[in-house]
Design a protein around this motif. Structure first.
Motif, PDB file in Angstrom:
ATOM      1  N   VAL A 139     -41.274 -52.424  -8.964  1.00  0.00           N
ATOM      2  CA  VAL A 139     -41.926 -53.458  -8.124  1.00  0.00           C
ATOM      3  C   VAL A 139     -41.040 -53.813  -6.945  1.00  0.00           C
ATOM      4  O   VAL A 139     -41.496 -53.948  -5.805  1.00  0.00           O
ATOM      5  N   ALA A 140     -39.727 -53.958  -7.188  1.00  0.00           N
ATOM      6  CA  ALA A 140     -38.807 -54.293  -6.101  1.00  0.00           C
ATOM      7  C   ALA A 140     -38.739 -53.169  -5.082  1.00  0.00           C
ATOM      8  O   ALA A 140     -38.671 -53.411  -3.851  1.00  0.00           O
ATOM      9  N   LEU A 141     -38.775 -51.884  -5.570  1.00  0.00           N
ATOM     10  CA  LEU A 141     -38.713 -50.741  -4.662  1.00  0.00           C
ATOM     11  C   LEU A 141     -39.936 -50.701  -3.756  1.00  0.00           C
ATOM     12  O   LEU A 141     -39.832 -50.504  -2.537  1.00  0.00           O
ATOM     13  N   VAL A 142     -41.131 -50.888  -4.361  1.00  0.00           N
ATOM     14  CA  VAL A 142     -42.358 -50.865  -3.560  1.00  0.00           C
ATOM     15  C   VAL A 142     -42.369 -51.996  -2.541  1.00  0.00           C
ATOM     16  O   VAL A 142     -42.769 -51.828  -1.386  1.00  0.00           O
ATOM     17  N   SER A 143     -41.892 -53.186  -2.967  1.00  0.00           N
ATOM     18  CA  SER A 143     -41.849 -54.319  -2.049  1.00  0.00           C
ATOM     19  C   SER A 143     -40.928 -54.042  -0.872  1.00  0.00           C
ATOM     20  O   SER A 143     -41.263 -54.342   0.287  1.00  0.00           O
ATOM     21  N   ASN A 144     -39.781 -53.445  -1.147  1.00  0.00           N
ATOM     22  CA  ASN A 144     -38.854 -53.143  -0.056  1.00  0.00           C
ATOM     23  C   ASN A 144     -39.412 -52.078   0.879  1.00  0.00           C
ATOM     24  O   ASN A 144     -39.190 -52.127   2.102  1.00  0.00           O
ATOM     25  N   LEU A 145     -40.163 -51.092   0.286  1.00  0.00           N
ATOM     26  CA  LEU A 145     -40.786 -50.077   1.136  1.00  0.00           C
ATOM     27  C   LEU A 145     -41.800 -50.704   2.086  1.00  0.00           C
ATOM     28  O   LEU A 145     -41.891 -50.326   3.265  1.00  0.00           O
ATOM     29  N   PHE A 146     -42.620 -51.633   1.562  1.00  0.00           N
ATOM     30  CA  PHE A 146     -43.592 -52.309   2.416  1.00  0.00           C
ATOM     31  C   PHE A 146     -42.890 -53.109   3.522  1.00  0.00           C
ATOM     32  O   PHE A 146     -43.349 -53.154   4.673  1.00  0.00           O
ATOM     33  N   ARG A 147     -41.785 -53.763   3.200  1.00  0.00           N
ATOM     34  CA  ARG A 147     -41.064 -54.529   4.209  1.00  0.00           C
ATOM     35  C   ARG A 147     -40.506 -53.614   5.299  1.00  0.00           C
ATOM     36  O   ARG A 147     -40.552 -53.939   6.501  1.00  0.00           O
ATOM     37  N   LEU A 148     -39.966 -52.450   4.891  1.00  0.00           N
ATOM     38  CA  LEU A 148     -39.463 -51.498   5.873  1.00  0.00           C
ATOM     39  C   LEU A 148     -40.582 -50.965   6.756  1.00  0.00           C
ATOM     40  O   LEU A 148     -40.422 -50.803   7.976  1.00  0.00           O
ATOM     41  N   LEU A 149     -41.723 -50.707   6.134  1.00  0.00           N
ATOM     42  CA  LEU A 149     -42.863 -50.209   6.892  1.00  0.00           C
ATOM     43  C   LEU A 149     -43.330 -51.247   7.898  1.00  0.00           C
ATOM     44  O   LEU A 149     -43.631 -50.941   9.061  1.00  0.00           O
ATOM     45  N   TRP A 150     -43.404 -52.492   7.474  1.00  0.00           N
ATOM     46  CA  TRP A 150     -43.853 -53.561   8.377  1.00  0.00           C
ATOM     47  C   TRP A 150     -42.864 -53.746   9.534  1.00  0.00           C
ATOM     48  O   TRP A 150     -43.263 -53.935  10.684  1.00  0.00           O
ATOM     49  N   ALA A 151     -41.572 -53.699   9.239  1.00  0.00           N
ATOM     50  CA  ALA A 151     -40.576 -53.825  10.292  1.00  0.00           C
ATOM     51  C   ALA A 151     -40.672 -52.670  11.286  1.00  0.00           C
ATOM     52  O   ALA A 151     -40.535 -52.859  12.502  1.00  0.00           O
ATOM     53  N   TRP A 152     -40.945 -51.445  10.751  1.00  0.00           N
ATOM     54  CA  TRP A 152     -41.086 -50.290  11.641  1.00  0.00           C
ATOM     55  C   TRP A 152     -42.307 -50.442  12.536  1.00  0.00           C
ATOM     56  O   TRP A 152     -42.264 -50.155  13.736  1.00  0.00           O
ATOM     57  N   LEU A 201     -44.779 -51.676  17.846  1.00  0.00           N
ATOM     58  CA  LEU A 201     -45.630 -52.490  18.724  1.00  0.00           C
ATOM     59  C   LEU A 201     -44.831 -53.058  19.898  1.00  0.00           C
ATOM     60  O   LEU A 201     -45.317 -53.094  21.030  1.00  0.00           O
ATOM     61  N   ARG A 202     -43.620 -53.509  19.643  1.00  0.00           N
ATOM     62  CA  ARG A 202     -42.788 -54.022  20.736  1.00  0.00           C
ATOM     63  C   ARG A 202     -42.467 -52.928  21.738  1.00  0.00           C
ATOM     64  O   ARG A 202     -42.445 -53.147  22.947  1.00  0.00           O
ATOM     65  N   LEU A 203     -42.219 -51.717  21.227  1.00  0.00           N
ATOM     66  CA  LEU A 203     -41.924 -50.603  22.110  1.00  0.00           C
ATOM     67  C   LEU A 203     -43.115 -50.263  22.995  1.00  0.00           C
ATOM     68  O   LEU A 203     -42.977 -50.044  24.209  1.00  0.00           O
ATOM     69  N   LEU A 204     -44.318 -50.246  22.387  1.00  0.00           N
ATOM     70  CA  LEU A 204     -45.525 -49.957  23.168  1.00  0.00           C
ATOM     71  C   LEU A 204     -45.782 -51.036  24.212  1.00  0.00           C
ATOM     72  O   LEU A 204     -46.200 -50.746  25.340  1.00  0.00           O
ATOM     73  N   ARG A 205     -45.552 -52.306  23.847  1.00  0.00           N
ATOM     74  CA  ARG A 205     -45.778 -53.393  24.795  1.00  0.00           C
ATOM     75  C   ARG A 205     -44.801 -53.301  25.971  1.00  0.00           C
ATOM     76  O   ARG A 205     -45.164 -53.515  27.128  1.00  0.00           O
ATOM     77  N   ARG A 206     -43.551 -52.964  25.669  1.00  0.00           N
ATOM     78  CA  ARG A 206     -42.567 -52.820  26.741  1.00  0.00           C
ATOM     79  C   ARG A 206     -42.920 -51.654  27.654  1.00  0.00           C
ATOM     80  O   ARG A 206     -42.776 -51.741  28.876  1.00  0.00           O
TER      81      ARG A 206
END
Length: 402
Positions: free
Chosen positions: A10-23, A28-33
Motif C-alpha cells: 500500500v505504501a509503495l503504490v501510494s508513493n508511486l501515485f505521488r511521484l506520478l502526480w508530481a511528474w 504542466l508547468r513546463l507546457l505553460r512556460r
C-alpha cells in the motif's frame, strides 16, 4: 498475505501515485512556460498606483491651489461671472443694492474619467482678506445653501447658476466664492475659487488711496505677507499634448538625477550611492501629481530583474509655469505701490493682526505723470501666511481719467 507485506505494498503504490502526480504537475508547468515563450501574453496583477487610478477631478480657477504651485493669480476669477437675470454682463464692482443677479460658475473636469454628480454651492463674504463669515447667495426650501448638481464629461465643463439678491446697503463690494465637491475627487485642493475685485479711477501724477479690511480669524496674533503684482491671465489658447518622455523606460542615472532634483529629494551621486527604490517611487508619484506624468510597470524591465517606469508628461508645462511664476509680475512703467504703517519685506509687506480683529490696510498707488487717459492697471493684492499659504486677496482695476 502477511499484514506487514500488505502495508508495504500500500505504501509503495501510494508513493508511486505521488511521484506520478508530481511528474504531471512538472509537465504542466513546463507546457505553460513554453506557451508563454511562444508569445502568449503574461498578465501580472498589481495594485493600480494612485497617480494612474482613474478618478474625476472637478475644479475651477482656484487661487489657493495655483499659488501653492508657485503660479501668479488674479482675483478676477475667469470661472465666476455675474449677470443680470436676462444674461447681460454685470461687472462685480458695479452692483446695485437690493437687486437680483445671477452668479454663474464654470466647473471643469481635469480628468479622463467623467465627473458624475458634482455638487456646486456659492457663497458671499465681506470684501477684504480672510473673512470667515460667509452667506449662501441662494437657499433651498429648508433654508440650507442651494446646491446645483452637474455632470461633466472627460476634460469638459459645465455651468452652475445661482440667483442672488444683493443686500440693501449703499456700499456694494463683495467677495463671491464658488465651491465644488465629488466623493471620488482626485484633487480636492482645486475646488474653491474666489471673485474679489474693485474698480477705482485716478488722474495721472496722482496718488490713489484706498483701504482693504483684513480679518484674523484665529485666536492668536498672526503675521501675514501681502504681495502686490500686475499679473493677468494671458489671452489666447494654450494647448499641451500628453506624450511619452523618450528614454524613460527604466530610470537611468540621468533620469533619476533630474527627477529627484525636481521633486526636492537629494539626487544620486556619481559614487554609486543610489537613492533607495522607495525614495524613487515617492519622487515619481510626486512628479506625476505635479506634472501629470504616469508610471506604468514594464514587463521587459522586470525580466531584467529591475523595476521600470514608462513616464508620460505634458511637454512644455514647465515653461508655461515659468512664464506665469508667482514673483514674475512686479508693477512696471512707473507705477508704485506702498502700504503706510506696514513693514516692507523682501517678499512683500508684513502685517501683524491681533486675534479675532479686523485691521484696515491702507494702500497708496502712485500713478505716473506720463500715464495716458484710458490707461488701466490691474493690481493684485494677495495675502499669505508665513508658510506661503494664501489666505485671501483682491484685484483692483485702476483706470486713468483725463
Amino acid at each position: 498475505m502477511p499484514a506487514d507485506l500488505a502495508q508495504s505494498l500500500v505504501a509503495l503504490v501510494s508513493n508511486l501515485f505521488r511521484l506520478l502526480w508530481a511528474w504531471l504537475a512538472w509537465l504542466l508547468r513546463l507546457l505553460r512556460r513554453r506557451r508563454d515563450d511562444e508569445g502568449y501574453e503574461k498578465i501580472d496583477c498589481f495594485e493600480i498606483p494612485p497617480d494612474v487610478n482613474r478618478r474625476p477631478d472637478p475644479c475651477l480657477y482656484s487661487q489657493t491651489f495655483l499659488a501653492a504651485q508657485g503660479i501668479a493669480v488674479t482675483w478676477d476669477n475667469p470661472d465666476i461671472r455675474i449677470t443680470t437675470p436676462t444674461g447681460d454682463p454685470a461687472p462685480s464692482p458695479v452692483l446695485e443694492a437690493n437687486t437680483d443677479y445671477l452668479v454663474v460658475g464654470t466647473i471643469h473636469n481635469a480628468s479622463f474619467d467623467a465627473a458624475i454628480g458634482v455638487s456646486v454651492r456659492c457663497f458671499v463674504r465681506p470684501w477684504g482678506f480672510d473673512f470667515s463669515q460667509r452667506t449662501p447667495v441662494e437657499v433651498d426650501a429648508a433654508g440650507d445653501p442651494a446646491e446645483r448638481v452637474v455632470h461633466i464629461g472627460p476634460w469638459g465643463q459645465a455651468l452652475a447658476t445661482f440667483t442672488w439678491r444683493t443686500p440693501n446697503v449703499a456700499e456694494g463690494h463683495y467677495c463671491l466664492t464658488v465651491e465644488c465637491a465629488h466623493p471620488a475627487d482626485r484633487e480636492p485642493n482645486n475646488n474653491v475659487g474666489q471673485e474679489n475685485t474693485d474698480v477705482r479711477r485716478s488722474a495721472a501724477a496722482a496718488a490713489q488711496r484706498f483701504t482693504v479690511p483684513f480679518f484674523n480669524r484665529r485666536e492668536r496674533v498672526r503675521e501675514f505677507i501681502i504681495r502686490a503684482d500686475e499679473y493677468q491671465i494671458p489671452e489666447g489658447r494654450v494647448e499641451l499634448e500628453l506624450e511619452h518622455i523618450p528614454g524613460s523606460r527604466g530610470i537611468d542615472d540621468d533620469r533619476k538625477r533630474a527627477l529627484m532634483t525636481a521633486s526636492g529629494l537629494p539626487p544620486p551621486d556619481r559614487t554609486g550611492n543610489e537613492p533607495r527604490e522607495e525614495e524613487i517611487r515617492r519622487a515619481i508619484e510626486r512628479d506625476a501629481i505635479r506634472g501629470a506624468r504616469i508610471r506604468l510597470s514594464s514587463e521587459e524591465r522586470r525580466q531584467r530583474r529591475g523595476r521600470g517606469y514608462r513616464v508620460f508628461g505634458y511637454r512644455g508645462r514647465s515653461a508655461l509655469m515659468a512664464d506665469n511664476r508667482l514673483d514674475g509680475f512686479p508693477l512696471a512703467n512707473g507705477w508704485t505701490l506702498t502700504f503706510p504703517g506696514l513693514t516692507e519685506h523682501p517678499a512683500g509687506w508684513r502685517v501683524a493682526i491681533p486675534p479675532g480683529t479686523t485691521r484696515d490696510i491702507e494702500v497708496v498707488v502712485e500713478v505716473p505723470a506720463d500715464a495716458a487717459a484710458g490707461d488701466a492697471k490691474a493690481i493684485n493684492l494677495t495675502a499669505m501666511d508665513p508658510l506661503g499659504g494664501v489666505v485671501g486677496g483682491v484685484t483692483i482695476y485702476l483706470e486713468v481719467e483725463a
